[in-house]
Design a protein around this motif. Structure first.
Motif, short mmCIF file in Angstrom:
data_model
loop_
_atom_site.label_atom_id
_atom_site.label_comp_id
_atom_site.label_asym_id
_atom_site.label_seq_id
_atom_site.Cartn_x
_atom_site.Cartn_y
_atom_site.Cartn_z
N VAL A 25 64.82 49.73 114.00
CA VAL A 25 64.38 48.39 114.38
C VAL A 25 62.87 48.27 114.39
CG1 VAL A 25 64.38 46.68 116.23
CG2 VAL A 25 66.48 47.90 115.69
N ASP A 26 62.16 49.26 114.93
CA ASP A 26 60.71 49.18 115.00
C ASP A 26 60.08 49.13 113.61
OD1 ASP A 26 60.90 49.19 117.70
OD2 ASP A 26 59.99 51.15 118.03
N THR A 27 60.61 49.91 112.68
CA THR A 27 60.11 49.88 111.31
C THR A 27 60.36 48.52 110.68
OG1 THR A 27 60.47 52.26 111.03
CG2 THR A 27 60.28 50.94 109.03
N LEU A 28 61.55 47.98 110.89
CA LEU A 28 61.87 46.66 110.36
C LEU A 28 60.90 45.61 110.88
CD1 LEU A 28 63.84 44.78 108.81
CD2 LEU A 28 65.15 44.60 110.94
N LEU A 29 60.64 45.65 112.18
CA LEU A 29 59.79 44.63 112.80
C LEU A 29 58.32 44.77 112.38
CD1 LEU A 29 61.30 44.63 116.39
CD2 LEU A 29 61.39 42.76 114.76
N THR A 30 57.88 45.98 112.10
CA THR A 30 56.46 46.18 111.81
C THR A 30 56.13 46.22 110.32
OG1 THR A 30 56.73 48.59 111.98
CG2 THR A 30 56.02 47.41 113.97
N THR A 31 57.15 46.20 109.47
CA THR A 31 56.88 46.27 108.02
C THR A 31 57.46 45.10 107.25
OG1 THR A 31 58.84 47.63 107.55
CG2 THR A 31 56.79 48.79 108.09
N THR A 32 57.92 44.07 107.95
CA THR A 32 58.38 42.86 107.26
C THR A 32 57.15 42.01 106.98
OG1 THR A 32 60.54 42.92 108.33
CG2 THR A 32 59.83 40.81 107.40
N ARG A 33 56.77 41.96 105.72
CA ARG A 33 55.55 41.29 105.29
C ARG A 33 55.87 40.01 104.53
NH1 ARG A 33 53.73 44.37 108.10
NH2 ARG A 33 52.68 42.49 108.73
N SER A 34 54.87 39.15 104.37
CA SER A 34 54.96 38.05 103.42
C SER A 34 54.77 38.65 102.04
CB SER A 34 53.89 37.00 103.70
OG SER A 34 54.17 36.29 104.88
N VAL A 35 55.83 38.69 101.25
CA VAL A 35 55.79 39.37 99.96
C VAL A 35 55.49 38.35 98.86
CG1 VAL A 35 57.02 40.88 98.37
CG2 VAL A 35 57.50 41.00 100.83
N ARG A 36 54.43 38.60 98.10
CA ARG A 36 54.03 37.68 97.03
C ARG A 36 53.95 38.38 95.68
NH1 ARG A 36 50.48 36.83 101.43
NH2 ARG A 36 50.91 34.89 102.56
N ARG A 37 53.27 39.52 95.62
CA ARG A 37 53.10 40.22 94.35
C ARG A 37 54.30 41.11 94.00
NH1 ARG A 37 48.19 40.33 91.87
NH2 ARG A 37 46.35 39.67 93.04
N LYS A 38 55.05 41.53 94.99
CA LYS A 38 56.08 42.55 94.76
C LYS A 38 57.49 41.97 94.81
CE LYS A 38 53.00 46.17 96.37
NZ LYS A 38 52.73 47.23 97.36
N LEU A 39 57.63 40.72 94.38
CA LEU A 39 58.96 40.12 94.26
C LEU A 39 59.52 40.42 92.87
CD1 LEU A 39 58.30 36.62 95.87
CD2 LEU A 39 59.46 38.57 96.92
N PHE A 76 56.60 49.20 102.32
CA PHE A 76 55.71 48.29 103.04
C PHE A 76 55.25 48.97 104.33
CE2 PHE A 76 58.42 45.52 100.49
CZ PHE A 76 57.46 44.78 99.83
N ARG A 77 54.02 48.67 104.71
CA ARG A 77 53.42 49.30 105.89
C ARG A 77 53.05 48.24 106.92
NH1 ARG A 77 48.61 52.35 102.96
NH2 ARG A 77 48.57 50.31 101.97
#
Length: 204
Positions: free
Chosen positions: A3-17, A183-184
């Motif tokens: 859960v912590d990884t999910l919450l801290t690495t969910t980014r707005s993805v623009r270039r990597k779609l 993602f980081r």
């Protein structure tokens, strides 16, 4: 993924779609079902609606509007955005019609009134939007909000999508599988610098 990884690495993805891989309807439906469990003010629970757009011609028409408004926004406010983020946003605008799916979160009614009412209105939608982004991320998909049209051309998009006049578009997301899963956590202010205790400005 914990859960912590999910919450801290969910980014707005623009270039990597991944613009070539289709998004399966059943996967998106599952994510929407999860998102609908987010906290929603009781008065608005029955008024929430999702609109999924995957028709190529419709996406193309929407992309033209969003792109124009996005470029206009960058021209006005781009100096406030880090260069890398600005370039990322411009890249997404340039390929917007190729994104497999858009998802629009809507709520019946037109917001008005004091801060409490506006907070309840929009605050009943954004937890679900965030939950959708988390559910997508946990399944290898990325998303980013592309609501540039909401300031001046919400009605034009509503016309294309057949959205009634008494329904507010709160957020539109571009959704696709991602080309990477590495993602980081993002760069954010230190928590002790932005947290107060009991009184504004009092260190926590």
């Amino acid at each position: 993924m914990d859960v912590d990884t999910l919450l801290t690495t969910t980014r707005s993805v623009r270039r990597k779609l991944d613009l070539r891989r289709p998004v399966e309807p059943e996967v998106l439906t599952e994510c929407l079902r999860i998102a609908q469990q987010a906290p929603i003010a009781g008065a608005f629970a029955e008024s929430f609606r999702w609109l999924v757009i995957d028709d190529p011609d419709t996406k193309s028409a929407l992309a033209q509007i969003v792109r124009t408004d996005g470029e206009s926004s960058f021209a006005r406010y781009g100096d406030r955005v880090p260069p890398r983020a600005l370039a990322s946003g411009r890249h997404l605008l340039s390929v917007l019609e190729q994104v497999p799916v858009y998802v629009t979160a809507c709520l019946h009614g037109r917001p008005s009134g004091d801060n409490a009412l506006l907070s309840a209105f929009y605050g009943s939608v954004y937890p679900a939007v965030w939950s959708l982004q988390l559910a997508l991320r946990s399944r290898g998909l990325g998303s980013t909000i592309v609501g540039y049209h909401l300031a001046e051309h919400e009605s034009d998009v509503a016309h294309i999508l057949g959205i009634p006049d008494d329904v507010t578009q709160v957020a539109m997301l571009a959704v696709a599988y991602t080309t990477t899963n590495t993602f980081r956590p993002g760069a954010r202010p230190a928590i002790d610098r932005i947290t107060y205790r009991n009184r504004w400005g009092s260190p926590a």
